[in-house]
Write a protein that holds these residues in place. Structure first.
Motif, PDB file in Angstrom:
ATOM      1  N   CYS A 205      -0.222   3.628  10.813  1.00  9.98           N
ATOM      2  CA  CYS A 205      -0.287   3.490   9.276  1.00  9.98           C
ATOM      3  C   CYS A 205      -1.021   5.163   8.997  1.00  9.98           C
ATOM      4  N   ASP A 207      -0.738   6.526   6.052  1.00  9.39           N
ATOM      5  CA  ASP A 207      -0.814   6.570   4.637  1.00  9.39           C
ATOM      6  C   ASP A 207      -2.319   5.845   4.275  1.00  9.39           C
ATOM      7  N   TYR A 209      -3.170   4.898   1.472  1.00 10.31           N
ATOM      8  CA  TYR A 209      -3.052   3.909   0.491  1.00 10.31           C
ATOM      9  C   TYR A 209      -2.548   2.528   0.941  1.00 10.31           C
ATOM     10  N   THR A 210      -1.576   3.161   1.667  1.00 10.45           N
ATOM     11  CA  THR A 210      -1.092   1.739   2.469  1.00 10.45           C
ATOM     12  C   THR A 210      -1.863   0.830   3.193  1.00 10.45           C
ATOM     13  N   GLN A 213      -4.617  -1.074   0.986  1.00  9.22           N
ATOM     14  CA  GLN A 213      -3.631  -2.072   0.571  1.00  9.22           C
ATOM     15  C   GLN A 213      -3.619  -3.378   1.411  1.00  9.22           C
ATOM     16  N   GLN A 214      -3.605  -2.941   2.732  1.00  9.67           N
ATOM     17  CA  GLN A 214      -3.411  -4.040   3.841  1.00  9.67           C
ATOM     18  C   GLN A 214      -4.723  -4.654   4.107  1.00  9.67           C
ATOM     19  N   PHE A 424      -0.009  -6.750  -3.380  1.00 12.96           N
ATOM     20  CA  PHE A 424       0.680  -5.561  -2.473  1.00 12.96           C
ATOM     21  C   PHE A 424       1.558  -6.297  -1.356  1.00 12.96           C
ATOM     22  N   GLU A 425       2.796  -5.671  -1.210  1.00 13.29           N
ATOM     23  CA  GLU A 425       3.385  -6.357  -0.070  1.00 13.29           C
ATOM     24  C   GLU A 425       2.667  -6.400   1.379  1.00 13.29           C
ATOM     25  N   ASP A 427       2.364  -5.850   5.124  1.00 13.21           N
ATOM     26  CA  ASP A 427       2.773  -5.167   6.268  1.00 13.21           C
ATOM     27  C   ASP A 427       2.182  -6.053   7.864  1.00 13.21           C
TER      28      ASP A 427
END
Length: 475
Positions: A205, A207, A209-210, A213-214, A424-425, A427
């Motif tokens: 990962c 990013d 931000y991602t 969120q995770q 958040f979605e 992953d």
């Protein structure tokens, strides 16, 4: 207890603005063994408190009282014994043993006792993992059911909802990716062999931000399993008035709470491992900057627990000693975050930010704005000091209810926060990495750190030498 809000709305029982310690209107004095001061219930005998929990044909306890008493009573009496006493008193008071029942009376009482049992199962479902609890509950409803067929249906709905909740909780616990405890200090050997055999965070990962969120996903998932009672059970001592045993003598039922603390520690070590692993200074600096951005986004989301874990990982000695690496990092953003989480003044800056996030959560229009994930170790410490700082009982043997109102306020707020749905979605790939990527022990971190930037003094040189021989088998 001055300054606590005085409204009580049933929907927001747990939110700070809805939490009301004002359980009675009388100003002073005693009612049925309950002691009031300025309209607040401050102390009572355990018996009087149990009686105050029991509904009658024309009385139902306030929601705030039910939560406070069910939360704190386990310091004095086990839940199954409490429920047994509640049922016995109901049978006596409503004359449920009479050969002919007073149907009109029981139709007034029935809905109230059902409501109490429903609230108990919804808020403290883990209490009902015990057969005896279910037994008392069924017995109670069997006694009132002849007066109204609808009570059977109510009971089945209640048990169905409870079973579903317990199944979801236990399934969720199995579903949580197990934290890998495998430490892999031997991997330090790979530092010298590019290309890296290890996957590293940036390949999974890139990013920030991602990743923030995770991390928030993992936090909310783990929080959702912690029962409010775990905060109290973590501090169960012997009750001085009951010399025979501690409540919960079988074991402290705090497994979800402990698992959550382990997750925090793992995240600290994962951050430090990811920084110390790359062979090149430039890559290490890049990883540090990446984590600074992740931490900053955690702050914006309201995820203070991950934020603190990342900062703690960066402040571990093996990371902070990498002076040449840090010289390549734009540190201004890092210092701002560190300032936010500075322990000075009992974490004054963090507490201010937390109150801001809590306020945002109350007025939120979206799930994203509702997120408040507190720095968990500090929350536990606060509850610990509240518990240690005041006696559970007063010198006259009364229960110190004032203390438990404060406890319920702190735990109740946490309950609200842990119920937020993650917006958040998910992953699965990243979440799996966060739980299973190999991490170094402290020794492994020091070795990796010395391999990256050579020791600066004799003490460090000696330590490096001993670590090389124990971990890598080199001399």
């Amino acid at each position: 207890m001055e300054g606590m809000p005085q409204t009580l709305s049933s929907t927001s029982m747990f939110t700070p603005c809805g939490f009301s310690p004002h359980l009675h209107t009388s100003k002073e004095g005693e009612q049925g063994g309950l002691i009031f001061q300025d309209g607040n219930l401050t102390s009572a005998s355990l018996d009087a408190l149990i009686q105050h929990l029991i509904p009658t044909t024309d009385y139902y306890p306030e929601k705030a009282y039910i939560f406070t008493f069910l939360l704190s009573s386990r310091l004095f009496i086990e839940p199954h014994e409490l429920l047994s006493r509640v049922c016995h008193k109901c049978i006596e008071q409503q004359r449920l043993d009479d050969p002919v029942l007073d149907k009109a009376r029981i139709r007034k009482f029935g809905p109230k006792i059902l409501q109490l049992l429903t609230e108990w199962t919804e808020t403290f479902p883990y209490d009902f993992q015990e057969e005896r609890m279910i037994g008392h509950l069924k017995d109670m409803i069997h006694r009132i059911a002849p007066c109204d067929e609808a009570y059977w249906k109510k009971m089945n709905q209640l048990l169905q909802a409870l079973n579903q909740k317990l199944a979801t909780l236990s399934h969720g616990q199995e579903g949580i990716v197990k934290i890998s405890t495998a430490v892999s200090d031997k991997l330090v050997a790979f530092k010298t062999k590019p290309p890296s055999i290890q996957r590293e965070i940036l390949s999974v990962c890139s990013d920030p931000y991602t990743l923030a969120q995770q991390l928030t996903h993992v936090e909310l998932e783990r929080l959702s399993h912690i029962g409010p009672e775990e905060f109290v059970q973590a501090f169960v001592h012997k009750d001085p008035l009951d010399g025979t045993k501690t409540c919960f003598s079988e074991q402290k039922k705090t497994s979800n709470l402990e698992a959550y603390v382990k997750w925090f520690n793992r995240l600290c070590y994962l951050v430090a491992t990811e920084i110390c692993m790359p062979a090149k200074k430039k890559q290490r600096a890049q990883v540090i900057e990446f984590f600074i951005d992740v931490a900053r986004e955690c702050f914006n989301i309201g995820n203070f627990n991950s934020l603190m874990a990342i900062i703690s990982g960066m402040n571990m000695s093996p990371v902070s000693r990498l002076k040449k690496t840090w010289s390549k990092v734009k540190t201004a953003k890092f210092f701002i975050l560190e300032h936010q989480m500075d322990p000075t003044g009992n974490f004054y800056n963090y507490r201010t930010a937390l109150r801001g996030a809590a306020h945002r959560s109350l007025t939120a229009h979206s799930n994203r704005e509702k997120i408040v994930i507190p720095f968990f170790s500090l929350l536990i410490k606060d509850i610990y000091f509240l518990n240690e700082g005041c006696a559970n009982r007063l010198p006259n043997g009364h229960v110190n209810f004032e203390k438990f109102l404060e406890l319920a306020k702190q735990v109740g707020e946490f309950i609200t926060w842990k119920q937020v749905e993650c917006p958040f979605e998910q992953d699965p790939n990243i979440i799996h990495y966060l739980h299973t990527a190999p991490i170094f022990t402290e020794d492994g971190l020091y070795l990796a750190s010395y391999e990256s930037e050579s020791p600066e003094n004799q003490t460090e040189k000696d330590r490096w030498k001993s670590l090389r021989s124990t971990i890598l088998g080199k001399t």
